[in-house]
Design a protein around this motif. Structure first.
Motif, PDB file in Angstrom:
ATOM      1  N   GLY A   1       0.782  -1.219   0.000  1.00 53.75           N
ATOM      2  CA  GLY A   1       0.000   0.000   0.000  1.00 53.75           C
ATOM      3  C   GLY A   1       0.820   1.279   0.000  1.00 53.75           C
ATOM      4  O   GLY A   1       0.269   2.368   0.028  1.00 53.75           O
ATOM      5  N   LYS A   2       2.161   1.169  -0.045  1.00 56.85           N
ATOM      6  CA  LYS A   2       3.021   2.351  -0.079  1.00 56.85           C
ATOM      7  C   LYS A   2       3.097   2.899  -1.502  1.00 56.85           C
ATOM      8  O   LYS A   2       2.724   2.231  -2.462  1.00 56.85           O
ATOM      9  N   ASP A   3       3.618   4.121  -1.606  1.00 57.84           N
ATOM     10  CA  ASP A   3       3.866   4.712  -2.913  1.00 57.84           C
ATOM     11  C   ASP A   3       4.846   3.814  -3.665  1.00 57.84           C
ATOM     12  O   ASP A   3       5.820   3.322  -3.100  1.00 57.84           O
ATOM     13  N   ALA A   4       4.602   3.558  -4.940  1.00 55.03           N
ATOM     14  CA  ALA A   4       5.426   2.642  -5.728  1.00 55.03           C
ATOM     15  C   ALA A   4       6.876   3.083  -5.807  1.00 55.03           C
ATOM     16  O   ALA A   4       7.777   2.264  -5.966  1.00 55.03           O
ATOM     17  N   LYS A   5       7.144   4.376  -5.675  1.00 53.63           N
ATOM     18  CA  LYS A   5       8.512   4.879  -5.745  1.00 53.63           C
ATOM     19  C   LYS A   5       9.332   4.508  -4.515  1.00 53.63           C
ATOM     20  O   LYS A   5      10.549   4.379  -4.594  1.00 53.63           O
ATOM     21  N   VAL A   6       8.691   4.333  -3.369  1.00 54.47           N
ATOM     22  CA  VAL A   6       9.403   4.015  -2.133  1.00 54.47           C
ATOM     23  C   VAL A   6       9.135   2.589  -1.645  1.00 54.47           C
ATOM     24  O   VAL A   6       9.646   2.203  -0.598  1.00 54.47           O
ATOM     25  N   CYS A   7       8.383   1.820  -2.378  1.00 53.87           N
ATOM     26  CA  CYS A   7       8.050   0.448  -1.992  1.00 53.87           C
ATOM     27  C   CYS A   7       9.309  -0.414  -2.003  1.00 53.87           C
ATOM     28  O   CYS A   7      10.129  -0.331  -2.913  1.00 53.87           O
ATOM     29  N   ASP A   8       9.473  -1.241  -0.977  1.00 52.91           N
ATOM     30  CA  ASP A   8      10.630  -2.121  -0.918  1.00 52.91           C
ATOM     31  C   ASP A   8      10.230  -3.596  -0.968  1.00 52.91           C
ATOM     32  O   ASP A   8      10.979  -4.464  -0.542  1.00 52.91           O
ATOM     33  N   CYS A   9       9.065  -3.888  -1.507  1.00 50.76           N
ATOM     34  CA  CYS A   9       8.610  -5.265  -1.664  1.00 50.76           C
ATOM     35  C   CYS A   9       9.461  -5.964  -2.727  1.00 50.76           C
ATOM     36  O   CYS A   9       9.855  -5.352  -3.709  1.00 50.76           O
ATOM     37  N   PRO A  10       9.746  -7.273  -2.538  1.00 52.14           N
ATOM     38  CA  PRO A  10      10.491  -7.993  -3.576  1.00 52.14           C
ATOM     39  C   PRO A  10       9.633  -8.134  -4.827  1.00 52.14           C
ATOM     40  O   PRO A  10       8.401  -8.110  -4.754  1.00 52.14           O
ATOM     41  N   PRO A  11      10.262  -8.288  -5.982  1.00 56.21           N
ATOM     42  CA  PRO A  11       9.476  -8.437  -7.201  1.00 56.21           C
ATOM     43  C   PRO A  11       8.672  -9.734  -7.155  1.00 56.21           C
ATOM     44  O   PRO A  11       9.112 -10.714  -6.550  1.00 56.21           O
ATOM     45  N   PRO A  12       7.509  -9.757  -7.766  1.00 55.55           N
ATOM     46  CA  PRO A  12       6.719 -10.983  -7.755  1.00 55.55           C
ATOM     47  C   PRO A  12       7.425 -12.068  -8.566  1.00 55.55           C
ATOM     48  O   PRO A  12       8.103 -11.778  -9.551  1.00 55.55           O
ATOM     49  N   ASP A  13       7.290 -13.307  -8.103  1.00 57.24           N
ATOM     50  CA  ASP A  13       7.906 -14.423  -8.817  1.00 57.24           C
ATOM     51  C   ASP A  13       7.182 -14.673 -10.122  1.00 57.24           C
ATOM     52  O   ASP A  13       5.962 -14.807 -10.155  1.00 57.24           O
ATOM     53  N   VAL A  14       7.948 -14.726 -11.179  1.00 51.92           N
ATOM     54  CA  VAL A  14       7.427 -15.042 -12.503  1.00 51.92           C
ATOM     55  C   VAL A  14       7.802 -16.496 -12.765  1.00 51.92           C
ATOM     56  O   VAL A  14       8.946 -16.892 -12.525  1.00 51.92           O
ATOM     57  N   PRO A  15       6.881 -17.332 -13.238  1.00 51.68           N
ATOM     58  CA  PRO A  15       7.221 -18.730 -13.488  1.00 51.68           C
ATOM     59  C   PRO A  15       8.376 -18.836 -14.485  1.00 51.68           C
ATOM     60  O   PRO A  15       8.501 -18.010 -15.393  1.00 51.68           O
ATOM     61  N   PRO A  16       9.232 -19.845 -14.338  1.00 48.34           N
ATOM     62  CA  PRO A  16      10.375 -19.989 -15.239  1.00 48.34           C
ATOM     63  C   PRO A  16       9.990 -20.031 -16.718  1.00 48.34           C
ATOM     64  O   PRO A  16      10.733 -19.523 -17.555  1.00 48.34           O
ATOM     65  N   ALA A  17       8.843 -20.585 -17.041  1.00 47.84           N
ATOM     66  CA  ALA A  17       8.444 -20.694 -18.450  1.00 47.84           C
ATOM     67  C   ALA A  17       8.190 -19.329 -19.085  1.00 47.84           C
ATOM     68  O   ALA A  17       8.222 -19.191 -20.299  1.00 47.84           O
ATOM     69  N   LYS A  18       7.945 -18.309 -18.267  1.00 47.26           N
ATOM     70  CA  LYS A  18       7.676 -16.967 -18.798  1.00 47.26           C
ATOM     71  C   LYS A  18       8.882 -16.040 -18.700  1.00 47.26           C
ATOM     72  O   LYS A  18       8.790 -14.872 -19.026  1.00 47.26           O
ATOM     73  N   GLN A  19      10.019 -16.574 -18.253  1.00 44.70           N
ATOM     74  CA  GLN A  19      11.240 -15.786 -18.169  1.00 44.70           C
ATOM     75  C   GLN A  19      12.124 -16.112 -19.363  1.00 44.70           C
ATOM     76  O   GLN A  19      12.321 -17.272 -19.693  1.00 44.70           O
ATOM     77  N   SER A  20      12.652 -15.101 -19.990  1.00 46.15           N
ATOM     78  CA  SER A  20      13.540 -15.278 -21.138  1.00 46.15           C
ATOM     79  C   SER A  20      14.942 -14.835 -20.724  1.00 46.15           C
ATOM     80  O   SER A  20      15.176 -13.661 -20.472  1.00 46.15           O
ATOM     81  N   LEU A  21      15.864 -15.782 -20.650  1.00 49.81           N
ATOM     82  CA  LEU A  21      17.204 -15.515 -20.153  1.00 49.81           C
ATOM     83  C   LEU A  21      18.206 -15.389 -21.287  1.00 49.81           C
ATOM     84  O   LEU A  21      18.009 -15.932 -22.366  1.00 49.81           O
ATOM     85  N   LYS A  22      19.283 -14.683 -21.010  1.00 54.75           N
ATOM     86  CA  LYS A  22      20.389 -14.537 -21.959  1.00 54.75           C
ATOM     87  C   LYS A  22      21.646 -15.088 -21.314  1.00 54.75           C
ATOM     88  O   LYS A  22      21.933 -14.794 -20.149  1.00 54.75           O
ATOM     89  N   VAL A  23      22.405 -15.875 -22.077  1.00 55.30           N
ATOM     90  CA  VAL A  23      23.668 -16.417 -21.596  1.00 55.30           C
ATOM     91  C   VAL A  23      24.776 -15.816 -22.446  1.00 55.30           C
ATOM     92  O   VAL A  23      24.713 -15.852 -23.675  1.00 55.30           O
ATOM     93  N   ARG A  24      25.778 -15.246 -21.767  1.00 56.08           N
ATOM     94  CA  ARG A  24      26.892 -14.658 -22.510  1.00 56.08           C
ATOM     95  C   ARG A  24      28.191 -14.939 -21.765  1.00 56.08           C
ATOM     96  O   ARG A  24      28.185 -15.297 -20.586  1.00 56.08           O
ATOM     97  N   LEU A  25      29.291 -14.751 -22.466  1.00 59.80           N
ATOM     98  CA  LEU A  25      30.611 -14.969 -21.903  1.00 59.80           C
ATOM     99  C   LEU A  25      31.310 -13.625 -21.755  1.00 59.80           C
ATOM    100  O   LEU A  25      31.370 -12.848 -22.709  1.00 59.80           O
ATOM    101  N   ASP A  26      31.822 -13.337 -20.554  1.00 58.70           N
ATOM    102  CA  ASP A  26      32.563 -12.106 -20.294  1.00 58.70           C
ATOM    103  C   ASP A  26      34.013 -12.454 -20.005  1.00 58.70           C
ATOM    104  O   ASP A  26      34.313 -13.517 -19.432  1.00 58.70           O
TER     105      ASP A  26
END
Length: 112
Positions: free
Chosen positions: A19-44
Motif C-alpha cells: 500500500g506504499k507509494d510505488a517509488k518508495v516500496c521495498d517489496c520484492p518483485p513478484p515471482d514469474v514462473p520460469p516458463a515466462k522468463q527469457s534468459l540470456k547467456v553470454r561470456l565475459d
C-alpha cells in the motif's frame, strides 16, 4: 486546482501488496514462473583473461536465484555468485548452461 485533481491520474501509484507509494516500496518483485522468463547467456572476459559465464534476465525473488545458482554450480562443477539479478559462473560454460536452464523450465534466447 488542477485538471486531474481527485482522479486516478492525479493520485500516486500504490503497491498492491504493502500500500506504499510505488517509488518508495521495498517489496520484492513478484515471482514469474520460469516458463515466462527469457534468459540470456553470454561470456565475459575479466581481469587477467579470466572467463565468466553470465546469465541475465531473471525476474524472480532472491531465494529462487540462490536455488538456481546452487544447482548450476553443482551441475557445472564451478564456483559462482550473484550480481544484482544476474548469475555469474566461473569459466566458460556457454555450451552447457543453456541446456541446464531449459531442463529447469526457463526459456533461453538464441538456444534451440
Amino acid at each position: 486546482m488542477g485538471f486531474f485533481d481527485g482522479t486516478p491520474l492525479e493520485r500516486p501509484v500504490l503497491c498492491e501488496r504493502c500500500g506504499k507509494d510505488a517509488k518508495v516500496c521495498d517489496c520484492p518483485p513478484p515471482d514469474v514462473p520460469p516458463a515466462k522468463q527469457s534468459l540470456k547467456v553470454r561470456l565475459d572476459k575479466r581481469k587477467r583473461g579470466k572467463l565468466v559465464t553470465v546469465i541475465s534476465g531473471f525476474r524472480c525473488s532472491v531465494s529462487q536465484l540462490h536455488e538456481t545458482l546452487s544447482a548450476l554450480k553443482t551441475q557445472c562443477g564451478a564456483g559462482g555468485s550473484l550480481d544484482e539479478q544476474n548469475i555469474e559462473l566461473q569459466g566458460d560454460h556457454t555450451a552447457r548452461v543453456p541446456q541446464l536452464l531449459v531442463n529447469r523450465g526457463y526459456r533461453v534466447q538464441g538456444f534451440k
